[in-house]
Scaffold this motif. Structure first.
Motif, PDB file in Angstrom:
ATOM      1  N   ASP A  67      -2.688  10.057  23.957  1.00  0.00           N
ATOM      2  CA  ASP A  67      -3.520   9.486  25.021  1.00  0.00           C
ATOM      3  C   ASP A  67      -2.651   8.788  26.065  1.00  0.00           C
ATOM      4  O   ASP A  67      -2.860   8.931  27.270  1.00  0.00           O
ATOM      5  CB  ASP A  67      -4.532   8.520  24.420  1.00  0.00           C
ATOM      6  CG  ASP A  67      -5.597   8.106  25.409  1.00  0.00           C
ATOM      7  OD1 ASP A  67      -6.104   8.975  26.138  1.00  0.00           O
ATOM      8  OD2 ASP A  67      -5.920   6.898  25.452  1.00  0.00           O
ATOM      9  N   SER A  68      -1.670   8.042  25.614  1.00  0.00           N
ATOM     10  CA  SER A  68      -0.754   7.353  26.522  1.00  0.00           C
ATOM     11  C   SER A  68       0.051   8.339  27.359  1.00  0.00           C
ATOM     12  O   SER A  68       0.268   8.129  28.559  1.00  0.00           O
ATOM     13  CB  SER A  68       0.193   6.468  25.716  1.00  0.00           C
ATOM     14  OG  SER A  68       1.181   5.931  26.521  1.00  0.00           O
ATOM     15  N   MET A  69       0.472   9.415  26.737  1.00  0.00           N
ATOM     16  CA  MET A  69       1.238  10.429  27.447  1.00  0.00           C
ATOM     17  C   MET A  69       0.386  11.104  28.528  1.00  0.00           C
ATOM     18  O   MET A  69       0.847  11.286  29.661  1.00  0.00           O
ATOM     19  CB  MET A  69       1.763  11.467  26.463  1.00  0.00           C
ATOM     20  CG  MET A  69       2.740  12.418  27.045  1.00  0.00           C
ATOM     21  SD  MET A  69       3.513  13.347  25.713  1.00  0.00           S
ATOM     22  CE  MET A  69       4.485  14.487  26.646  1.00  0.00           C
ATOM     23  N   MET A  70      -0.864  11.441  28.199  1.00  0.00           N
ATOM     24  CA  MET A  70      -1.753  12.047  29.190  1.00  0.00           C
ATOM     25  C   MET A  70      -2.003  11.077  30.358  1.00  0.00           C
ATOM     26  O   MET A  70      -1.989  11.477  31.521  1.00  0.00           O
ATOM     27  CB  MET A  70      -3.085  12.446  28.562  1.00  0.00           C
ATOM     28  CG  MET A  70      -3.011  13.590  27.573  1.00  0.00           C
ATOM     29  SD  MET A  70      -2.536  15.147  28.339  1.00  0.00           S
ATOM     30  CE  MET A  70      -0.957  15.400  27.598  1.00  0.00           C
ATOM     31  N   ALA A  71      -2.184   9.793  30.054  1.00  0.00           N
ATOM     32  CA  ALA A  71      -2.397   8.793  31.100  1.00  0.00           C
ATOM     33  C   ALA A  71      -1.163   8.661  31.989  1.00  0.00           C
ATOM     34  O   ALA A  71      -1.283   8.547  33.217  1.00  0.00           O
ATOM     35  CB  ALA A  71      -2.756   7.453  30.475  1.00  0.00           C
ATOM     36  N   SER A  72       0.009   8.702  31.391  1.00  0.00           N
ATOM     37  CA  SER A  72       1.256   8.616  32.168  1.00  0.00           C
ATOM     38  C   SER A  72       1.422   9.822  33.077  1.00  0.00           C
ATOM     39  O   SER A  72       1.863   9.689  34.225  1.00  0.00           O
ATOM     40  CB  SER A  72       2.460   8.509  31.232  1.00  0.00           C
ATOM     41  OG  SER A  72       2.418   7.324  30.499  1.00  0.00           O
ATOM     42  N   ILE A  73       1.082  10.997  32.579  1.00  0.00           N
ATOM     43  CA  ILE A  73       1.191  12.211  33.388  1.00  0.00           C
ATOM     44  C   ILE A  73       0.207  12.167  34.555  1.00  0.00           C
ATOM     45  O   ILE A  73       0.567  12.493  35.694  1.00  0.00           O
ATOM     46  CB  ILE A  73       0.988  13.467  32.514  1.00  0.00           C
ATOM     47  CG1 ILE A  73       2.159  13.624  31.548  1.00  0.00           C
ATOM     48  CG2 ILE A  73       0.823  14.708  33.372  1.00  0.00           C
ATOM     49  CD1 ILE A  73       1.977  14.681  30.485  1.00  0.00           C
TER      50      ILE A  73
END
Length: 96
Positions: A67-73
């Motif tokens: 989830d954090s990775m998708m938000a960062s992208i």
């Protein structure tokens, strides 16, 4: 195993041809791949010169990380400046 999936709809108002659009989208896709080590591809609206849909996915062992990775992208794409993030949706899939 956890899979993070994101669909991003972009408005590319600066593109006045498919060639200009593809240049911007290809550059953005390659930058996201390089920075985040995620799978990224243009998945829809290939023939529309001012719109693009990009699909992004990642695999992780924790849903919080995915989830954090998708938000960062999404944040990275939003701050890029060459395209306007028109809409996006994310999904976290758990596979046992």
């Amino acid at each position: 195993m956890v899979i993070g999936v994101c669909k991003v709809v972009l408005a590319i108002d600066e593109a006045f041809s498919l060639k200009e659009k593809r240049h911007i989208v290809k550059s953005l896709v390659e930058r996201v791949k390089s920075k985040f080590n995620a799978s990224v591809a243009e998945v829809d609206l290939n023939d529309k010169w001012q719109r693009a849909v990009i699909g992004i996915s990642c695999v992780s062992n924790e849903s919080g990380h995915a989830d954090s990775m998708m938000a960062s992208i999404v944040n990275f794409i939003e701050n890029d400046g060459r395209a306007v993030l028109f809409d996006y949706s994310t999904e976290i899939i758990h596979i046992d």
